[in-house]
Design an enzyme around this catalytic site. Structure first.
Site, mmCIF file in Angstrom:
data_model
loop_
_atom_site.group_PDB
_atom_site.id
_atom_site.type_symbol
_atom_site.label_atom_id
_atom_site.label_comp_id
_atom_site.label_asym_id
_atom_site.label_seq_id
_atom_site.Cartn_x
_atom_site.Cartn_y
_atom_site.Cartn_z
ATOM 1 N N SER A 122 112.632 50.987 136.313
ATOM 2 C CA SER A 122 113.779 51.234 137.183
ATOM 3 C C SER A 122 114.481 52.535 136.786
ATOM 4 C CB SER A 122 114.689 50.005 137.125
ATOM 5 O OG SER A 122 115.562 49.969 138.197
ATOM 6 N N ASP A 166 110.027 44.719 145.748
ATOM 7 C CA ASP A 166 111.038 45.773 145.657
ATOM 8 C C ASP A 166 111.509 46.066 147.075
ATOM 9 O OD1 ASP A 166 111.861 46.915 143.154
ATOM 10 O OD2 ASP A 166 109.803 47.573 142.788
ATOM 11 N N HIS A 208 111.514 43.090 141.493
ATOM 12 C CA HIS A 208 111.994 44.204 140.668
ATOM 13 C C HIS A 208 112.155 43.834 139.193
ATOM 14 C CE1 HIS A 208 114.003 48.100 140.200
ATOM 15 N NE2 HIS A 208 114.868 47.505 139.411
HETATM 16 N N1 LIG Z 1 123.099 45.968 140.561
HETATM 17 C C1 LIG Z 1 121.671 45.981 140.516
HETATM 18 C C2 LIG Z 1 121.206 45.808 139.086
HETATM 19 C C3 LIG Z 1 119.951 46.520 138.811
HETATM 20 O O1 LIG Z 1 119.446 47.233 139.644
HETATM 21 C C4 LIG Z 1 119.278 46.376 137.496
HETATM 22 C C5 LIG Z 1 119.730 45.420 136.587
HETATM 23 C C6 LIG Z 1 119.092 45.236 135.386
HETATM 24 C C7 LIG Z 1 117.960 45.992 135.081
HETATM 25 C C8 LIG Z 1 117.496 46.950 135.972
HETATM 26 C C9 LIG Z 1 118.162 47.157 137.188
HETATM 27 N N2 LIG Z 1 117.722 48.120 138.068
HETATM 28 C C10 LIG Z 1 117.447 49.435 137.719
HETATM 29 O O2 LIG Z 1 117.681 50.003 136.669
HETATM 30 C C11 LIG Z 1 121.098 44.917 141.442
HETATM 31 O O3 LIG Z 1 121.728 44.550 142.412
HETATM 32 O O4 LIG Z 1 120.003 44.436 141.235
#
Ligand SMILES: N[C@@H](CC(=O)c1ccccc1NC=O)C(=O)O
Length: 291
Positions: free
Chosen positions: A153, A234, A266
């Site tokens: 991510s 995703d 994801h």
């Molecule tokens: N607020 C995001 C949180 C999120 O994207 C996320 C949380 C924990 C680990 C990785 C994530 N995504 C990218 O870094 C969501 O709604 O999923």
């Protein structure tokens, strides 16, 4: 690049909220579950193998890395450098060792990199920290021969930024042999218009100069192999970003594969690296053994 410009604010918010797209868990529990699973997996990895934890690569609070050593180390060994996700504002290296067991048992070291998350960490700083952690690693650990980057991510974004590094500004050129970019973001402009930027506070200029999509350069003769992986569940925007970035790299002469992982979202797309039999674990071990 650009289709997102026609999306409503609500749609953009939706597409850039990975927790809303999983058929497995609802949006209110999936992030907590992800934190619990990755933290428990890291604890397990630390308890079962030989490690060197909290090694400082700089003076900052979070400028530290954890090394998980191969169970039976040869004189020199490859290392997978793992860069955690969390939208540049959550998680830490304390949740970043879960992928180690299947790799250390096959002679590969795993290095989990910490960096200063927002709001303390600014985007330019995080990118610099991750680059410096690699320079540090190759200077301090000559037994590491061959580095493989892996990021999830926001961490895949940081790993892609490492690929675009001009190493002449550093004392060393790390021998990066491969990169595995999992469910990443490669164009930061769309998130300027979402809640994600509340903590990051990026200007358009910062977002642009930190967008790997804009920094694709012709592949060097010894350019590393890149694997862009994306989860079936995703969001369409995340899937589009992976497709467009992998295409851009390929057009620039890089050796790239786009891996569309079925049946995962994801979060479990990366969590399952703790399993020997997971397809992505096998693909990574394959990439390393071929080099
Ligand atoms: N607020 C995001 C949180 C999120 O994207 C996320 C949380 C924990 C680990 C990785 C994530 N995504 C990218 O870094 C969501 O709604 O999923």
């Amino acid at each position: 690049m650009g289709g997102w410009r026609d999306m409503s604010a609500e749609a953009l918010e939706d597409h850039y909220s990975p927790s809303r797209w999983s058929p497995r868990l609802d949006r209110d529990t999936i992030i907590d579950a992800h934190l619990a699973v990755t933290a428990a997996g890291t604890e397990r990895a630390r308890a079962s193998g030989q490690t060197l934890l909290h090694v400082p690569y700089g003076d900052g609070d979070r400028e530290k890395l954890d090394i998980y050593f191969p169970t039976e180390p040869s004189e020199t060994f490859p290392a997978l450098v793992y860069i955690h996700g969390g939208y540049w504002q959550s998680m830490s290296k304390e949740d970043s060792g879960f992928a180690a067991p299947p790799l250390v048992s096959q002679g590969v070291a795993v290095v989990a990199v910490g960096y200063d998350i927002a709001p303390k960490g600014r985007m330019d700083t995080m990118v610099l920290q991750v680059r410096r952690s690699l320079a540090f690693l190759v200077q301090q650990y000559p037994r590491i021969r061959g580095i493989y980057l892996c990021g999830h991510s926001a961490g895949a974004h940081l790993a892609a930024m490492v690929l675009s590094t001009d190493w002449t500004e550093f004392q060393v050129v790390p021998d990066i042999k491969g990169a595995v970019l999992v469910s990443g973001l490669y164009d930061l402009e769309p998130i300027l218009h979402t809640y994600v930027n509340d903590a990051l506070n990026m200007s358009r200029e910062v977002a642009q100069r930190n967008s790997p999509m804009r920094l694709v350069t012709p592949a060097a003769p010894a350019a590393c192999e890149v694997l862009v992986a994306v989860a079936q569940h995703d969001s369409p925007e995340f899937r589009r970003q992976s497709q467009e970035y992998s295409q851009a790299l390929r057009a620039a002469g890089w050796s790239v594969s786009l891996l569309d992982l079925a049946g995962v979202d994801h979060f479990d797309v990366i969590e399952r690296l703790s399993e020997d039999s997971y397809v992505l674990t096998q693909v990574i071990l394959n990439m390393i053994s071929r080099a």
